[in-house]
Design a protein around this motif. Structure first.
Motif, PDB file in Angstrom:
ATOM      1  N   ILE A   8      -3.132   4.748   8.750  1.00 16.63           N
ATOM      2  CA  ILE A   8      -2.384   4.212   7.611  1.00 16.63           C
ATOM      3  C   ILE A   8      -1.034   3.694   8.070  1.00 16.63           C
ATOM      4  O   ILE A   8      -0.638   2.568   7.749  1.00 16.63           O
ATOM      5  CB  ILE A   8      -2.259   5.278   6.507  1.00 16.63           C
ATOM      6  N   ASN A   9      -0.335   4.489   8.864  1.00 15.50           N
ATOM      7  CA  ASN A   9       0.989   4.078   9.348  1.00 15.50           C
ATOM      8  C   ASN A   9       0.912   2.854  10.245  1.00 15.50           C
ATOM      9  O   ASN A   9       1.823   2.023  10.253  1.00 15.50           O
ATOM     10  CB  ASN A   9       1.660   5.232  10.094  1.00 15.50           C
ATOM     11  N   LYS A  10      -0.162   2.711  10.990  1.00 16.93           N
ATOM     12  CA  LYS A  10      -0.331   1.561  11.879  1.00 16.93           C
ATOM     13  C   LYS A  10      -0.555   0.274  11.090  1.00 16.93           C
ATOM     14  O   LYS A  10      -0.089  -0.791  11.493  1.00 16.93           O
ATOM     15  CB  LYS A  10      -1.517   1.801  12.815  1.00 16.93           C
ATOM     16  N   CYS A  11      -1.266   0.382   9.972  1.00 17.86           N
ATOM     17  CA  CYS A  11      -1.731  -0.816   9.274  1.00 17.86           C
ATOM     18  C   CYS A  11      -0.870  -1.287   8.111  1.00 17.86           C
ATOM     19  O   CYS A  11      -0.915  -2.462   7.764  1.00 17.86           O
ATOM     20  CB  CYS A  11      -3.154  -0.582   8.770  1.00 17.86           C
ATOM     21  N   ILE A  12      -0.114  -0.412   7.501  1.00 14.75           N
ATOM     22  CA  ILE A  12       0.686  -0.815   6.348  1.00 14.75           C
ATOM     23  C   ILE A  12       1.854  -1.675   6.812  1.00 14.75           C
ATOM     24  O   ILE A  12       2.598  -1.305   7.709  1.00 14.75           O
ATOM     25  CB  ILE A  12       1.196   0.412   5.567  1.00 14.75           C
ATOM     26  N   THR A  13       1.974  -2.849   6.184  1.00  9.90           N
ATOM     27  CA  THR A  13       3.091  -3.741   6.491  1.00  9.90           C
ATOM     28  C   THR A  13       3.993  -3.829   5.266  1.00  9.90           C
ATOM     29  O   THR A  13       3.677  -3.302   4.204  1.00  9.90           O
ATOM     30  CB  THR A  13       2.590  -5.148   6.877  1.00  9.90           C
ATOM     31  N   PHE A  14       5.106  -4.508   5.429  1.00  7.57           N
ATOM     32  CA  PHE A  14       6.088  -4.618   4.358  1.00  7.57           C
ATOM     33  C   PHE A  14       6.303  -6.079   3.991  1.00  7.57           C
ATOM     34  O   PHE A  14       6.278  -6.955   4.859  1.00  7.57           O
ATOM     35  CB  PHE A  14       7.411  -3.975   4.782  1.00  7.57           C
ATOM     36  N   LYS A  15       6.492  -6.330   2.728  1.00  9.14           N
ATOM     37  CA  LYS A  15       6.660  -7.697   2.231  1.00  9.14           C
ATOM     38  C   LYS A  15       7.816  -8.412   2.932  1.00  9.14           C
ATOM     39  O   LYS A  15       7.722  -9.591   3.243  1.00  9.14           O
ATOM     40  CB  LYS A  15       6.878  -7.679   0.706  1.00  9.14           C
TER      41      LYS A  15
ATOM     42  N   TYR B  29       0.845  -1.196   0.000  1.00 14.49           N
ATOM     43  CA  TYR B  29       0.000   0.000   0.000  1.00 14.49           C
ATOM     44  C   TYR B  29       0.878   1.243   0.000  1.00 14.49           C
ATOM     45  O   TYR B  29       1.885   1.317   0.704  1.00 14.49           O
ATOM     46  CB  TYR B  29      -0.945   0.020   1.202  1.00 14.49           C
ATOM     47  N   ILE B  30       0.475   2.230  -0.784  1.00 17.84           N
ATOM     48  CA  ILE B  30       1.214   3.482  -0.908  1.00 17.84           C
ATOM     49  C   ILE B  30       0.559   4.499   0.016  1.00 17.84           C
ATOM     50  O   ILE B  30      -0.572   4.945  -0.233  1.00 17.84           O
ATOM     51  CB  ILE B  30       1.206   3.988  -2.377  1.00 17.84           C
ATOM     52  N   ASP B  31       1.274   4.870   1.072  1.00 20.74           N
ATOM     53  CA  ASP B  31       0.672   5.750   2.068  1.00 20.74           C
ATOM     54  C   ASP B  31       0.219   7.089   1.485  1.00 20.74           C
ATOM     55  O   ASP B  31      -0.857   7.580   1.826  1.00 20.74           O
ATOM     56  CB  ASP B  31       1.597   5.947   3.271  1.00 20.74           C
ATOM     57  N   GLU B  32       0.978   7.651   0.559  1.00 20.27           N
ATOM     58  CA  GLU B  32       0.595   8.939  -0.027  1.00 20.27           C
ATOM     59  C   GLU B  32      -0.721   8.835  -0.791  1.00 20.27           C
ATOM     60  O   GLU B  32      -1.534   9.751  -0.751  1.00 20.27           O
ATOM     61  CB  GLU B  32       1.690   9.472  -0.970  1.00 20.27           C
ATOM     62  N   HIS B  33      -0.942   7.722  -1.472  1.00 16.73           N
ATOM     63  CA  HIS B  33      -2.188   7.543  -2.222  1.00 16.73           C
ATOM     64  C   HIS B  33      -3.370   7.396  -1.261  1.00 16.73           C
ATOM     65  O   HIS B  33      -4.432   7.977  -1.488  1.00 16.73           O
ATOM     66  CB  HIS B  33      -2.102   6.336  -3.142  1.00 16.73           C
ATOM     67  N   LEU B  34      -3.173   6.635  -0.188  1.00 21.69           N
ATOM     68  CA  LEU B  34      -4.240   6.472   0.799  1.00 21.69           C
ATOM     69  C   LEU B  34      -4.543   7.790   1.503  1.00 21.69           C
ATOM     70  O   LEU B  34      -5.706   8.118   1.757  1.00 21.69           O
ATOM     71  CB  LEU B  34      -3.868   5.392   1.811  1.00 21.69           C
ATOM     72  N   GLU B  35      -3.507   8.568   1.803  1.00 23.40           N
ATOM     73  CA  GLU B  35      -3.713   9.873   2.432  1.00 23.40           C
ATOM     74  C   GLU B  35      -4.467  10.816   1.498  1.00 23.40           C
ATOM     75  O   GLU B  35      -5.345  11.561   1.937  1.00 23.40           O
ATOM     76  CB  GLU B  35      -2.377  10.487   2.844  1.00 23.40           C
ATOM     77  N   THR B  36      -4.125  10.782   0.214  1.00 26.10           N
ATOM     78  CA  THR B  36      -4.827  11.617  -0.756  1.00 26.10           C
ATOM     79  C   THR B  36      -6.287  11.189  -0.854  1.00 26.10           C
ATOM     80  O   THR B  36      -7.189  12.027  -0.900  1.00 26.10           O
ATOM     81  CB  THR B  36      -4.154  11.532  -2.148  1.00 26.10           C
ATOM     82  N   GLN B  37      -6.535   9.893  -0.873  1.00 24.89           N
ATOM     83  CA  GLN B  37      -7.904   9.381  -1.020  1.00 24.89           C
ATOM     84  C   GLN B  37      -8.743   9.629   0.225  1.00 24.89           C
ATOM     85  O   GLN B  37      -9.884  10.062   0.137  1.00 24.89           O
ATOM     86  CB  GLN B  37      -7.887   7.891  -1.338  1.00 24.89           C
ATOM     87  N   PHE B  38      -8.192   9.326   1.393  1.00 29.00           N
ATOM     88  CA  PHE B  38      -8.989   9.318   2.612  1.00 29.00           C
ATOM     89  C   PHE B  38      -8.749  10.507   3.534  1.00 29.00           C
ATOM     90  O   PHE B  38      -9.511  10.719   4.466  1.00 29.00           O
ATOM     91  CB  PHE B  38      -8.759   8.012   3.373  1.00 29.00           C
TER      92      PHE B  38
END
Length: 141
Positions: free
Chosen positions: A98-105, A81-90
């Motif tokens: 967003i920062n709490k939920c985004i994980t890394f592969k 997930y791209i945090d900037e895109h989610l921030e722009t959308q929501f």
């Protein structure tokens, strides 16, 4: 004529958006969801759960959620997930969620893209990312 060209260039530069990503409209969200349902036909009973923002841990749901997130460019490989895109959308007020939920592969090397997309999405939903505008984009097909 040269003033017309200069004017057109000015308009083009002024209307350009950084990063090329813009907030998606409710119509765009509905269309992407419909397209992904065609590719990944989630059973009707499961789609009914989506209206309550419940997403079962099923392979077809993983594929559907990944499809929607990827088509909307919320989720890209290999970043997730791209945090900037989610921030722009929501909204930037949602940044802590967003920062709490985004994980890394790298933290989940055995996860499929679908499992990764669904897992993070379920956290985003649970933590309150979803706005009224987004709730109104659930499709009934």
């Amino acid at each position: 004529m040269k003033y017309c060209i200069i004017f057109c260039l000015f308009i083009g530069i002024a209307s350009a958006r950084p990063h090329g990503w813009v907030k998606k409209t409710p119509e765009e969200l509905k269309q992407v969801r419909a397209d992904c349902l065609e590719k990944f036909p989630v059973p009707k009973e499961t789609r009914e759960l989506f209206k309550r923002f419940e997403y079962p841990d099923e392979e077809i749901v993983e594929k559907y959620v990944h499809c929607v997130a990827a088509e909307l460019q919320y989720f890209v490989e290999p970043e997730g997930y791209i945090d900037e895109h989610l921030e722009t959308q929501f909204g930037t007020d949602k940044t802590p969620i967003i920062n709490k939920c985004i994980t890394f592969k790298k933290d989940h090397p055995d996860w499929t893209l679908g499992h990764w997309a669904l897992s993070d999405w379920k956290c985003l939903v649970k933590e309150g990312l979803i706005t009224e505008e987004y709730k109104n984009t659930v499709i009934d097909h």
